[in-house]
Design a protein around this motif. Structure first.
Motif, mmCIF file in Angstrom:
data_model
loop_
_atom_site.group_PDB
_atom_site.id
_atom_site.type_symbol
_atom_site.label_atom_id
_atom_site.label_comp_id
_atom_site.label_asym_id
_atom_site.label_seq_id
_atom_site.Cartn_x
_atom_site.Cartn_y
_atom_site.Cartn_z
ATOM 1 N N ARG A 205 0.826 -1.213 0.000
ATOM 2 C CA ARG A 205 0.000 0.000 0.000
ATOM 3 C C ARG A 205 0.864 1.268 0.000
ATOM 4 O O ARG A 205 0.684 2.157 0.840
ATOM 5 N N ARG A 207 2.483 4.942 -1.321
ATOM 6 C CA ARG A 207 2.173 6.135 -2.105
ATOM 7 C C ARG A 207 3.323 6.352 -3.085
ATOM 8 O O ARG A 207 4.440 5.894 -2.859
ATOM 9 N N ASP A 428 -12.067 9.690 0.984
ATOM 10 C CA ASP A 428 -10.629 9.425 0.974
ATOM 11 C C ASP A 428 -9.865 10.508 0.221
ATOM 12 O O ASP A 428 -8.752 10.892 0.618
ATOM 13 N N TYR A 434 -5.080 8.054 0.362
ATOM 14 C CA TYR A 434 -5.119 7.137 -0.775
ATOM 15 C C TYR A 434 -3.709 6.639 -1.079
ATOM 16 O O TYR A 434 -2.720 7.206 -0.631
ATOM 17 N N ASP A 435 -3.628 5.544 -1.841
ATOM 18 C CA ASP A 435 -2.345 4.964 -2.235
ATOM 19 C C ASP A 435 -2.398 4.657 -3.728
ATOM 20 O O ASP A 435 -3.360 5.019 -4.415
ATOM 21 N N HIS A 437 -3.038 2.069 -5.331
ATOM 22 C CA HIS A 437 -4.078 1.145 -5.783
ATOM 23 C C HIS A 437 -5.482 1.736 -5.666
ATOM 24 O O HIS A 437 -6.442 1.143 -6.158
ATOM 25 N N TRP A 438 -5.594 2.882 -4.993
ATOM 26 C CA TRP A 438 -6.918 3.401 -4.650
ATOM 27 C C TRP A 438 -7.796 3.619 -5.874
ATOM 28 O O TRP A 438 -8.954 3.188 -5.909
ATOM 29 N N GLU A 441 -9.122 0.471 -7.616
ATOM 30 C CA GLU A 441 -10.115 -0.191 -6.778
ATOM 31 C C GLU A 441 -11.435 0.582 -6.788
ATOM 32 O O GLU A 441 -12.519 0.001 -6.826
ATOM 33 N N PHE A 442 -11.355 1.900 -6.783
ATOM 34 C CA PHE A 442 -12.560 2.737 -6.863
ATOM 35 C C PHE A 442 -13.283 2.514 -8.195
ATOM 36 O O PHE A 442 -14.510 2.343 -8.222
ATOM 37 N N ARG A 448 -12.136 -1.965 -0.246
ATOM 38 C CA ARG A 448 -10.790 -1.762 0.258
ATOM 39 C C ARG A 448 -10.671 -2.347 1.660
ATOM 40 O O ARG A 448 -11.499 -2.107 2.519
#
Length: 449
Positions: A205, A207, A428, A434-435, A437-438, A441-442, A448
């Motif tokens: 996870r 950034r 978020d 957030y990272d 992958h955010w 995934e969104f 998450r």
């Protein structure tokens, strides 16, 4: 200072470089394909030269045509922008052989930092923190299994050359590794002509934090803070912020000083970006881009420093215009990449812009070369412009961005403007939590953990 600069690019970045040249009193030469004959950078340049048909390989990547354009117009320097030939060491060498200045680092530095394995070795030698992994290309599957076992799963298999997510596979268990190696090797060979792979620890996870640096080529360098580029889709950046909501002032100072010290020791000339993954308060070097970044405007907004102007100054031998203690950070800036794509399917959307209105007001900047009636060609990347907003605080910046997106009109094609409006409704995003992958995934609707 240079008398005439040829801009070896197109679109918004060509226009961005052209404006900096004009403010420095330098004559400009635009190059263009036949598809870009009516482009804005062509209209505004002092001179223009057609360098070939629409495909980039026959025009913007055609080194003999670009060299001929320099000779025809008498250009004494070339600014490559980003993409195309901006990180092509051979192009820089050819220009140097013809006594034409390449506005960027030396071919040697481009080549060193363009090879991910050599770049990682160099970063470690210069004192930058690196991700644990193989010291060089793995020599076979048996060595790969041994290294993966030593550093622990999950691991990331990466192509030594190239980028953009190609030749990059995650192996979460030993059973995954063989498939990841064969797939990454095939992708790397097809995309880059080089199937060399290396392995490093996979961070779950992180950034994506990058440090903007500028060197004078003579042992002096500065950093201009960081950008948070964690909102990505398929390893392509979508939204960038300066400064990162994840870092505090002491972390910023510490990693910035390490980055600028490394660049000074390297003797690097011009603009560069050192990219890190950041997880659990630790930084891990991943690569260095030896060119101007797409997202450079957010750094300009919080520092007030014109990065293209600095590139030109350094290349001309004038040195840096600022010292580290003169660089301060004011407020917050966010950039949204507005692409000619459907905001949900991301299907490319070339065509004619029937109505166009860019937002304005305090703290709003739009870097774009399109206009009403402009035809988006199908031959190049889908970026049609960048919306950059600045505020005294991140909250003010987000509110300003919401307002600016509401004013932005691009009719006749699909754009990603609605996507950014959706993002501004997410807690978020508002909280800066957030990272890397955010976003995917969104977009996929995944939960998450």
């Amino acid at each position: 200072m240079f008398e005439k600069i040829l801009i070896a690019n197109r679109g918004e970045i060509a226009l961005r470089v052209l404006r900096a040249c004009k403010e420095l009193g330098i004559s400009t030469v635009a190059v263009h394909s036949t598809a870009d004959a009516d482009a804005m950078h062509v209209r505004l340049a002092d001179e223009s030269v057609c360098v070939g048909p629409p495909p980039a390989r026959d025009s913007y990547l055609n080194i003999p045509s670009l060299l001929s354009a320099c000779e025809i117009t008498g250009a004494d320097a070339v600014h490559p922008g980003y993409g195309f030939l901006s990180e092509n060491a051979r192009f820089a060498e050819i220009l140097r052989a013809h006594n034409i200045t390449f506005i960027g680092p030396t071919p040697e530095h481009i080549r060193t930092m363009g090879d991910k394995i050599e770049a990682k070795r160099t970063a470690a030698r210069l004192g930058l923190p690196v991700v644990p992994g193989s010291e060089g290309a793995v020599r076979g599957d048996e060595e790969a299994r041994r290294i993966a076992g030593d550093i622990g799963y999950p691991v990331l298999v990466k192509a030594a050359a190239g980028g953009g997510g190609r030749g990059m596979k995650v192996a979460r268990t030993p059973d995954d590794l063989e498939s990841a190696l064969s797939t990454a090797r095939a992708e790397a060979k097809a995309a880059f002509g080089d199937d060399a792979l290396y392995i490093e620890k996979y961070l779950d996870r992180p950034r994506h934090i990058e440090i903007q640096v500028m060197g004078d080529g003579k042992g002096k360098a500065v950093h201009l803070g960081e950008r948070d580029c964690s909102l990505q889709r398929r390893h392509q950046k979508v939204w960038e912020e300066a400064l990162s909501p994840a870092l505090n002032a002491s972390e910023r100072k510490a990693i910035g000083e390490r980055a600028s010290a490394a660049i000074a020791e390297l003797g690097y000339a011009g603009a560069g970006t050192i990219e890190f993954l950041y997880e659990n308060n630790e930084f891990f070097f991943i690569e260095m881009n030896t060119r101007l970044q797409v997202e450079h405007p957010v750094t300009e907004m919080v520092t007030g420093i014109d990065l293209v102007n600095e590139q030109i100054r350094v290349a001309s031998g004038s040195g840096l215009s600022v010292t580290q203690d003169e660089i301060t950070f004011d407020g917050h800036a966010i950039e949204c990449r507005i692409n000619a794509e459907h905001p949900e399917t991301f299907r490319p959307s070339p065509g004619v812009i029937q109505h166009y209105h860019s937002p304005g007001g305090l703290g709003v900047r739009v870097d774009s070369a399109v206009f009403q009636g402009y035809r988006i060609p199908p031959y190049y990347d889908s970026l049609i412009g960048k919306l950059i907003v600045h505020g005294k605080t991140r909250t003010e910046c987000l509110m300003r961005l919401r307002r600016a997106l509401g004013e932005f009109v691009v009719d006749g094609i699909d754009t990603t403007i609605p996507l950014f409006s959706r993002l501004l409704d997410q807690a978020d995003i508002i909280n800066g939590d957030y990272d890397i992958h955010w976003l995917e995934e969104f977009l996929s609707g995944a939960e998450r953990g």
